[in-house]
Enzyme design. Structure first.
Site, PDB file in Angstrom:
ATOM      1  N   SER A 715     -64.673 -78.560 -70.562  1.00 24.60           N
ATOM      2  CA  SER A 715     -65.684 -78.290 -71.585  1.00 24.60           C
ATOM      3  C   SER A 715     -66.878 -77.515 -71.054  1.00 24.60           C
ATOM      4  CB  SER A 715     -66.166 -79.607 -72.204  1.00 24.60           C
ATOM      5  OG  SER A 715     -66.839 -80.386 -71.238  1.00 24.60           O
ATOM      6  N   LYS A 758     -72.000 -85.927 -77.406  1.00 22.90           N
ATOM      7  CA  LYS A 758     -72.782 -84.811 -76.867  1.00 22.90           C
ATOM      8  C   LYS A 758     -74.008 -84.528 -77.737  1.00 22.90           C
ATOM      9  CE  LYS A 758     -68.776 -82.760 -74.592  1.00 22.90           C
ATOM     10  NZ  LYS A 758     -67.787 -81.658 -74.551  1.00 22.90           N
TER      11      LYS A 758
END
Length: 809
Positions: A715, A758
């Site tokens: 990511s 996140k």
């Protein structure tokens, strides 16, 4: 009676008539206890004794070391009087023995019937008179001393002496019925004792006590008869008390044994009588009736009933003492304890379910909504059986308590067991009955305990199951958690089919990485991503703080925790995704406050931002500063503990040679992302307004801070590319901005996981502008409104979209 006295009686009976005027065996106690008219020698050999002093009124065997004292006894045998002196030396070792070790006063004894054995020499000693050592003639073995025989001053006619003598006689007689070991011979001796001769009487009374050697030596050295009787009488009374206590204990033990024996015989007789009259059953019949009584309230399937009938038939012919009987009985006990056909009614009231979930949990609105949808579906079906829910999230976010709330909302029984660390598949599917100590698996045990076929069973820590030579429990769970198979679940111990299709399984896990794919495919996932500060404040106020005060029995008014202090606790001391660390810090505040309430005698303690460090010390976390500068970009990462910001730095080390270096303890996947980012940046510098030749002679170093923390995952490609592009363009990011996404060599931005975590991490760091992959737009749209409030989110399909947001191109 002590061993010495028993030996004294036996030995006295064995004394034989000799030619030198010794006593006959049954001439009476008086002739044994009172000194004869034999001339007492002025010089005698000396022998030491260790256990206790020897009294003139005693006759008992003495045992000595043959090698050391044989010569002494041979010399005594050659004397006309056959007498030797014995003196008490206590714990003095024979190696350290010397004239100073012997007391001044001992007892002269006559030696009878000397016998030599392997290493020992034994003789019968008849006590005659006390002696006092006047002079040592030989200070080495055989010891020879010159002695005198002190007189014992006595006024036998004095009233006090007569009274003491009678007390001693009565005390000795009092011992006789308590301890029969003294025997008839001692009774005969007592009849011959005279109160007019208290000396031998006093010595005899002292000799039959179990007093310590030093106390008895003091009696031996006391010559005045009144003083001696005053010493002996307390010793005799103490002996009587001990004997009475022993007698009382013995009677109690005998009484209890007799009572138990009587009850046992009566029970056995009662069994026989009842059996003859046909009003009683033996153990075997009683067991069979017990099992049949259990089955009356159950709806047992036909195939299971057949197995139970077979086993009951076997039980009725087996002997109750045989091992096979115990095995069959245990098997039937388990079979008849299963809740065949017994179910509880589900409460599929959505309003009540929402009330239970809101009461037990703050936040988690999406999770609650998912559970309500699940219950609504069950309301139309008529039941919620056959479903497997997997709650995934970091530690401390409330997965286990959510499972309990589901059970309470449904009105079902709840059973929880942890499969973390489980390595034996027999824990799930049971042991074969052929093994010693065999038991059913956890599922059968759960059904027996909850007594219904449709409980809520929680399998905790399902991502932490082990695997060993004993089997793979994760594979054993496949049959349990498959709605198509668990209707006929087979436990190895029970060996009959169980219906688990009505059970609602709730599993918990921290991550999905360690759960096998086939097992994960059977479960419906619900993510608990963690809490933001506002949710933690609500949880602390409504649940954690009241629970801590109630547990310690502290009134709520005594400790005042302000809202600002609570927020500081959350932001400075407990930033994890869950609330377990927050509860520990609040508990620490309660403990410190309790000390203040007691020591300073305060009515209330106020905990505010100003004095918070007195309770918790300096904050563990400081406010995170977003790193800025050329080549510095803030990324977003997902961990098992929740979301986190992940700054990435790129720098030019020198221009001597071309190269690329990575640091920060990066995993293989992250290293691949870094190499892809480097290659993509190298090939597209010109397209994004950078010098195409910048990397030709530049040694580039890419670093992810906190190098001691392992990092991995697909990511960070977009973030690394942006850091390298910022370095090549010599342009920094001029605002708080974070991004996540994976990049391909052709510049495609790929989707990533953990969007909720996140976003929470970005809000925690006060970053309100994000770049996310276009493919994750659906994930972001599903987030609750309070997480999206105030956020500016850009969605990128290719890296050119990222560059436009970051660099304006």
């Amino acid at each position: 009676m002590s061993q010495h006295e028993r030996n004294s009686t036996e030995a006295f009976d064995d004394v034989q008539d000799t030619q030198d005027g010794q006593t006959h065996p049954h001439d009476g106690a008086g002739s044994a206890m009172v000194p004869s008219s034999d001339t007492l020698p002025e010089r005698i050999y000396l022998l030491p004794i260790h256990n206790r002093p020897f009294f003139p009124a005693q006759v008992q065997p003495l045992i000595l070391q043959r090698q050391r004292w044989e010569e002494t006894l041979e010399r005594v045998a050659n004397t006309p009087h056959h007498m030797v002196g014995v003196a008490f030396i206590g714990d003095v070792s024979l190696d350290d023995l010397g004239p100073d070790s012997f007391p001044e006063i001992g007892t002269a004894v006559k030696v009878h019937r000397t016998q030599n054995e392997d290493q020992q020499i034994q003789f019968i000693a008849q006590g005659r008179r006390r002696f006092r050592i006047q002079r040592w003639l030989s200070k080495t073995p055989p010891y020879l001393v010159e002695v005198s025989y002190p007189r014992e001053p006595v006024d036998a006619e004095a009233e006090e002496a007569r009274a003491y003598a009678m007390s001693l006689i009565n005390g000795i007689k009092e011992l006789l019925p308590i301890n029969p070991l003294y025997g008839e011979e001692l009774k005969s001796y007592l009849n011959r004792f005279s109160p007019h001769e208290p000396g031998p009487l006093t010595d005899f009374a002292a000799a039959i006590t179990s007093a310590k050697g030093d106390e008895l030596q003091a009696v031996l050295e006391t010559l005045p008869i009144m003083d001696r009787m005053q010493r002996v009488l307390p010793l005799l009374r103490k002996e009587i008390e001990v004997a009475q206590l022993q007698h009382q204990i013995s009677e109690q033990v005998n009484s209890q044994m007799q009572q138990h024996q009587r009850e046992f015989f009566l029970r056995e007789q009662l069994k026989v009588i009842q059996k003859e009259l046909g009003i009683s059953k033996d153990d075997r019949e009683s067991d069979v009736d017990t099992f049949r009584a259990r089955l009356e309230h159950l709806n047992v399937p036909e195939r299971v009933q057949g197995r139970i009938d077979d086993e009951l038939g076997k039980l009725s012919v087996l002997e109750t003492g045989s091992p096979e009987y115990g095995t069959t009985r245990n098997y039937l006990d388990w079979l008849t304890s299963m809740p065949w056909g017994i179910t509880s009614d589900d409460q599929l009231d959505l309003k009540q379910a929402r009330g239970v979930l809101d009461r037990d949990h703050d936040g988690l609105s999406d999770v609650k909504e998912r559970i309500v949808e699940f219950l609504a579906e069950g309301a139309f079906k008529g039941d919620v059986g056959g479903s497997i829910v997997l709650l995934v999230g970091p530690p401390g976010v409330g997965k286990t308590s959510v499972g309990r709330s589901i059970a309470e909302a449904l009105g079902r029984k709840f059973y929880r067991f942890s499969v973390g660390g489980m390595r034996d598949e027999a824990e799930i599917k049971g042991h074969r009955r052929t093994y010693v100590g065999a038991m059913p698996g956890k599922l059968a045990q759960a059904l027996k305990e909850v007594e219904v076929e449709n409980p809520v069973i929680m399998l905790d820590e399902i991502d932490k199951m082990g695997q060993s030579f004993q089997g793979d429990p994760a594979s054993a769970l496949l049959e349990v958690l498959d709605p198509e198979q668990n209707v006929d679940y087979l436990d190895h111990y029970l060996d009959v089919r169980l219906d688990l299709s009505k059970v609602l399984f709730v599993c918990t896990a921290n991550t999905l990485d360690n759960i096998p794919g086939p097992l994960l495919d059977r479960m419906e996932q619900i993510r608990l991503s963690g809490y933001i500060a506002e949710e933690k404040i609500a949880i602390a106020k409504h649940h954690l703080w009241p629970k801590l005060l109630k547990r310690d029995n502290i009134p709520k008014k005594r400790i005042n925790l302000t809202d600002t202090a609570l927020r500081q606790v959350i932001e400075g001391y407990a930033r994890e995704a869950g609330v377990r660390q927050l509860e520990k810090q609040l508990h620490r505040i309660v403990r410190k406050a309790a000390v203040k309430l007691l020591e300073e005698e305060k009515e209330t303690v106020k905990v505010s931002v100003n004095n918070l460090e007195e309770f918790l010390g300096a904050p563990i976390f400081r406010k995170e500063k977003v790193l800025k500068g050329v080549g510095v970009v803030t990324g977003l990462a997902w961990t098992a503990m929740g979301g986190a910001t992940l700054p990435i730095e790129a720098g030019k080390v020198h221009a001597l040679t071309r190269g690329f270096k990575l640091t920060g303890k990066l995993g293989d996947v992250m290293q691949e992302s870094a190499n892809i980012a480097y290659s993509y940046t190298l090939g597209h510098l010109g397209e994004y307004g950078a010098d195409p030749d910048f990397f030709n002679e530049a040694f580039i170093h890419l670093h992810v801070p906190e190098g001691a923390t392992p990092k991995d995952g697909p990511s960070a490609g977009v973030t690394m590319t942006t850091a390298l592009m910022s370095l090549a363009r010599n342009q920094s990011i001029d605002r708080p901005l974070a991004m996540t996404g994976e990049l391909t060599l052709t510049g495609q931005v790929l989707p990533v996981g953990g969007i909720r975590e996140k976003v929470i991490a970005a809000r925690r760091s006060e970053i309100f502008e994000l770049i996310l992959p276009e493919a994750n737009k659906r994930d972001y749209d599903e987030l609750p409104d309070y997480l999206k409030a105030g956020m500016t989110v850009h969605f990128a399909k290719v890296y050119r979209d990222v560059s436009k947001v970051v660099f304006g191109r």
